[in-house]
Design a protein around this motif. Structure first.
Motif, PDB file in Angstrom:
ATOM      1  N   ILE A 320       0.842  -1.204   0.000  1.00  0.00           N
ATOM      2  CA  ILE A 320       0.000   0.000   0.000  1.00  0.00           C
ATOM      3  C   ILE A 320       0.872   1.246   0.000  1.00  0.00           C
ATOM      4  N   ARG A 321       1.937   1.211   0.757  1.00  0.00           N
ATOM      5  CA  ARG A 321       2.834   2.362   0.793  1.00  0.00           C
ATOM      6  C   ARG A 321       3.466   2.602  -0.578  1.00  0.00           C
ATOM      7  N   GLU A 322       3.847   1.537  -1.231  1.00  0.00           N
ATOM      8  CA  GLU A 322       4.421   1.668  -2.570  1.00  0.00           C
ATOM      9  C   GLU A 322       3.397   2.224  -3.566  1.00  0.00           C
ATOM     10  N   ARG A 323       2.194   1.746  -3.460  1.00  0.00           N
ATOM     11  CA  ARG A 323       1.162   2.219  -4.386  1.00  0.00           C
ATOM     12  C   ARG A 323       0.829   3.695  -4.136  1.00  0.00           C
ATOM     13  N   LEU A 324       0.932   4.114  -2.878  1.00  0.00           N
ATOM     14  CA  LEU A 324       0.742   5.528  -2.589  1.00  0.00           C
ATOM     15  C   LEU A 324       1.831   6.370  -3.247  1.00  0.00           C
ATOM     16  N   VAL A 325       3.043   5.895  -3.169  1.00  0.00           N
ATOM     17  CA  VAL A 325       4.150   6.616  -3.772  1.00  0.00           C
ATOM     18  C   VAL A 325       4.012   6.641  -5.296  1.00  0.00           C
ATOM     19  N   SER A 326       3.484   5.545  -5.860  1.00  0.00           N
ATOM     20  CA  SER A 326       3.382   5.424  -7.318  1.00  0.00           C
ATOM     21  C   SER A 326       2.088   6.017  -7.868  1.00  0.00           C
ATOM     22  N   HIS A 327       1.237   6.597  -6.995  1.00  0.00           N
ATOM     23  CA  HIS A 327      -0.047   7.201  -7.431  1.00  0.00           C
ATOM     24  C   HIS A 327      -0.955   6.179  -8.111  1.00  0.00           C
ATOM     25  N   VAL A 328      -1.207   5.117  -7.447  1.00  0.00           N
ATOM     26  CA  VAL A 328      -2.104   4.084  -7.962  1.00  0.00           C
ATOM     27  C   VAL A 328      -3.524   4.611  -7.971  1.00  0.00           C
ATOM     28  N   PRO A 329      -4.413   4.020  -8.774  1.00  0.00           N
ATOM     29  CA  PRO A 329      -5.787   4.548  -8.891  1.00  0.00           C
ATOM     30  C   PRO A 329      -6.666   4.216  -7.679  1.00  0.00           C
ATOM     31  N   LEU A 330      -6.280   4.717  -6.533  1.00  0.00           N
ATOM     32  CA  LEU A 330      -7.082   4.619  -5.316  1.00  0.00           C
ATOM     33  C   LEU A 330      -7.083   5.983  -4.649  1.00  0.00           C
ATOM     34  N   GLU A 331      -8.216   6.321  -4.057  1.00  0.00           N
ATOM     35  CA  GLU A 331      -8.273   7.592  -3.366  1.00  0.00           C
ATOM     36  C   GLU A 331      -7.400   7.550  -2.114  1.00  0.00           C
ATOM     37  N   GLU A 334      -8.846   6.689   1.416  1.00  0.00           N
ATOM     38  CA  GLU A 334      -9.180   5.272   1.582  1.00  0.00           C
ATOM     39  C   GLU A 334      -7.930   4.439   1.864  1.00  0.00           C
ATOM     40  N   VAL A 335      -6.881   4.763   1.143  1.00  0.00           N
ATOM     41  CA  VAL A 335      -5.649   4.025   1.329  1.00  0.00           C
ATOM     42  C   VAL A 335      -5.064   4.294   2.715  1.00  0.00           C
ATOM     43  N   GLU A 336      -5.146   5.545   3.166  1.00  0.00           N
ATOM     44  CA  GLU A 336      -4.616   5.889   4.484  1.00  0.00           C
ATOM     45  C   GLU A 336      -5.361   5.147   5.597  1.00  0.00           C
ATOM     46  N   VAL A 337      -6.676   5.055   5.464  1.00  0.00           N
ATOM     47  CA  VAL A 337      -7.460   4.314   6.464  1.00  0.00           C
ATOM     48  C   VAL A 337      -7.082   2.833   6.455  1.00  0.00           C
ATOM     49  N   LEU A 338      -6.961   2.306   5.247  1.00  0.00           N
ATOM     50  CA  LEU A 338      -6.581   0.906   5.131  1.00  0.00           C
ATOM     51  C   LEU A 338      -5.190   0.662   5.710  1.00  0.00           C
ATOM     52  N   GLN A 339      -4.286   1.594   5.470  1.00  0.00           N
ATOM     53  CA  GLN A 339      -2.929   1.436   5.988  1.00  0.00           C
ATOM     54  C   GLN A 339      -2.923   1.470   7.521  1.00  0.00           C
ATOM     55  N   LYS A 340      -3.717   2.342   8.115  1.00  0.00           N
ATOM     56  CA  LYS A 340      -3.788   2.399   9.577  1.00  0.00           C
ATOM     57  C   LYS A 340      -4.347   1.097  10.147  1.00  0.00           C
ATOM     58  N   ALA A 341      -5.381   0.584   9.466  1.00  0.00           N
ATOM     59  CA  ALA A 341      -5.970  -0.672   9.946  1.00  0.00           C
ATOM     60  C   ALA A 341      -4.967  -1.818   9.855  1.00  0.00           C
ATOM     61  N   LEU A 342      -4.266  -1.865   8.739  1.00  0.00           N
ATOM     62  CA  LEU A 342      -3.275  -2.924   8.579  1.00  0.00           C
ATOM     63  C   LEU A 342      -2.131  -2.773   9.588  1.00  0.00           C
ATOM     64  N   THR A 343      -1.738  -1.529   9.844  1.00  0.00           N
ATOM     65  CA  THR A 343      -0.665  -1.294  10.824  1.00  0.00           C
ATOM     66  C   THR A 343      -1.073  -1.764  12.207  1.00  0.00           C
ATOM     67  N   SER A 344      -2.322  -1.461  12.571  1.00  0.00           N
ATOM     68  CA  SER A 344      -2.814  -1.894  13.888  1.00  0.00           C
ATOM     69  C   SER A 344      -2.908  -3.412  13.972  1.00  0.00           C
ATOM     70  N   ALA A 345      -3.352  -4.033  12.871  1.00  0.00           N
ATOM     71  CA  ALA A 345      -3.490  -5.487  12.880  1.00  0.00           C
ATOM     72  C   ALA A 345      -2.141  -6.192  12.843  1.00  0.00           C
ATOM     73  N   ALA A 346      -1.152  -5.521  12.286  1.00  0.00           N
ATOM     74  CA  ALA A 346       0.159  -6.167  12.141  1.00  0.00           C
ATOM     75  C   ALA A 346       0.980  -6.114  13.422  1.00  0.00           C
ATOM     76  N   LYS A 347       0.671  -5.181  14.316  1.00  0.00           N
ATOM     77  CA  LYS A 347       1.501  -5.008  15.511  1.00  0.00           C
ATOM     78  C   LYS A 347       1.647  -6.282  16.347  1.00  0.00           C
ATOM     79  N   PRO A 348       0.548  -7.031  16.612  1.00  0.00           N
ATOM     80  CA  PRO A 348       0.740  -8.247  17.426  1.00  0.00           C
ATOM     81  C   PRO A 348       1.642  -9.289  16.773  1.00  0.00           C
TER      82      PRO A 348
END
Length: 385
Positions: A320-331, A334-348
């Motif tokens: 997701i971070r790479e796609r943000l840098v590459s300007h992928v066709p996602l708003e 939405e990507v930022e929310v998804l990234q936060k959720a994934l970050t929270s889920a990945a911590k454990p």
């Protein structure tokens, strides 16, 4: 003369009869004492097997009162007190045994060994150290040295720990090279904290001498060189780590990439990182590759390959971070929310777990804080296992 012999012959049977009666009385008393002591002893054992420790202690106390000379009863009672955490009572019992002048040498050594463990459990480390040292040359010397080694490690007294480990290895108890290497690494870190660079260098050299294949001395040596601004030398040390312990290399993979960038060694370092990743694919190494990989498309493809092989949340976050840098066709929101959720889920899952006791931490420990064992943390996070 005849008169004296007559009375002597008459008194002999009487004396014999009196002696026989006295011996029978002594035997009966001895039997009663012997019967009373085993009954109380077996009663205590039965209660102990039924996990009724309070009643078992009362039974053993009764047995000791019946037969204060029986050392086994004292040992059983002292061990019960220690198991219950009543260390002062255990200490008193074992000290009482040592004060007896009629105690055999084997039983005296056994009492000294039990007393040393009482002190250890009670947290009286100074007295425990003296008690364990008193067991040198006895049947308990190996056990005493192992206990001393644990005591010195807990009190972070590294030089005595190194000496005890050397003695244990010299007597054929086992290999303590890895443990000694950790001790020398601790000495090096303490020397660095006090600003004694020469002592730290010597300690790390001793650590590598003790265990040439150990990962920690190489990790620390490279980190010390980085702090001194010697990035090229740090890369050389970590290249050795890469060869000897590719699994442990993940611990400093990002540091390796940053040092390579600092000394203009990016192409060579990138090839080496990719080689390590092929042997031990982890997100730590993949992120280090991404740090040096100039092409965004290549970075995304590498992450996609990792996701197919190991669908971890950390890899999804990197994509997701790479796609943000590459300007992928996602708003972007939405990507930022998804990234936060994934970050929270990945911590454990971004933790290291002790293989011996299961203690988890986001920080890697060479010695587990939970069980105090060395090298029980696999150098792979939970999501990479």
């Amino acid at each position: 003369m005849e008169f004296d012999l007559y009375w002597l012959l008459l008194a002999a049977p009487v004396v014999f009869l009196l002696g026989w009666v006295a011996s029978r009385l002594d035997l009966r008393q001895l039997k009663r004492e012997d019967q009373a002591s085993p009954q109380a002893y077996f009663k205590g054992l039965n209660l102990l097997l039924n996990e009724q420790q309070d009643k078992a202690i009362d039974a053993f106390i009764e047995a000791v009162q019946h037969d204060p000379g029986t050392t086994d009863l004292h040992f059983a009672l002292g061990n019960l007190f220690r198991r219950r955490g009543e260390y002062e009572r255990a200490i008193r019992i074992h000290q009482h045994l040592l004060s007896r002048g009629d105690l055999k040498r084997e039983e005296r050594e056994r009492a000294q060994h039990a007393l040393a463990h009482d002190f250890m459990k009670a947290g009286l480390f100074d007295r425990a150290e003296e008690a364990f040292k008193a067991l040198e040359g006895t049947a308990f010397s190996t056990d005493a040295r192992l206990a001393l080694l644990s005591l010195y490690e807990r009190s972070r007294n590294w030089h005595p720990a190194i000496e005890v480990a050397r003695q244990l290895e010299a007597t054929g108890t086992g290999s303590f090279s890895q443990r000694s290497a950790h001790h020398w690494c601790e000495v090096a870190q303490e020397a660095d904290a006090r600003g004694r660079a020469d002592e730290a260098d010597q300690a790390l050299a001793r650590a590598r001498e003790a265990a040439p294949q150990a990962a920690r001395p190489l990790v620390l040596q490279g980190q010390r060189l980085v702090r001194q601004g010697k990035h090229a030398e740090a890369l050389q040390v970590w290249d050795e780590l890469m060869f000897k312990q590719p699994q442990a290399f993940a611990l400093i993979a990002m540091d390796y990439a940053r040092s390579a960038r600092a000394c203009d060694a990016v192409p060579t370092a990138l090839n080496k990182l990719q080689s390590v990743y092929a042997q031990a694919p982890t997100m730590d190494v993949l992120n280090a590759i991404g740090e040096l990989q100039p092409d965004a498309t290549d970075r995304r493809e590498a992450i996609m390959r990792h996701l197919r092989q190991q669908p971890s949340l950390s890899a999804a976050q990197s994509l997701i971070r790479e796609r943000l840098v590459s300007h992928v066709p996602l708003e972007e929101p939405e990507v930022e929310v998804l990234q936060k959720a994934l970050t929270s889920a990945a911590k454990p899952l971004q933790r290291y777990r002790c293989a011996a006791c299961g203690f988890e931490s986001q920080h890697y420990f060479w010695q587990c804080p939970g069980c105090q064992n060395w090298d029980t943390y696999p150098p792979r996070r939970l999501e990479d296992q």
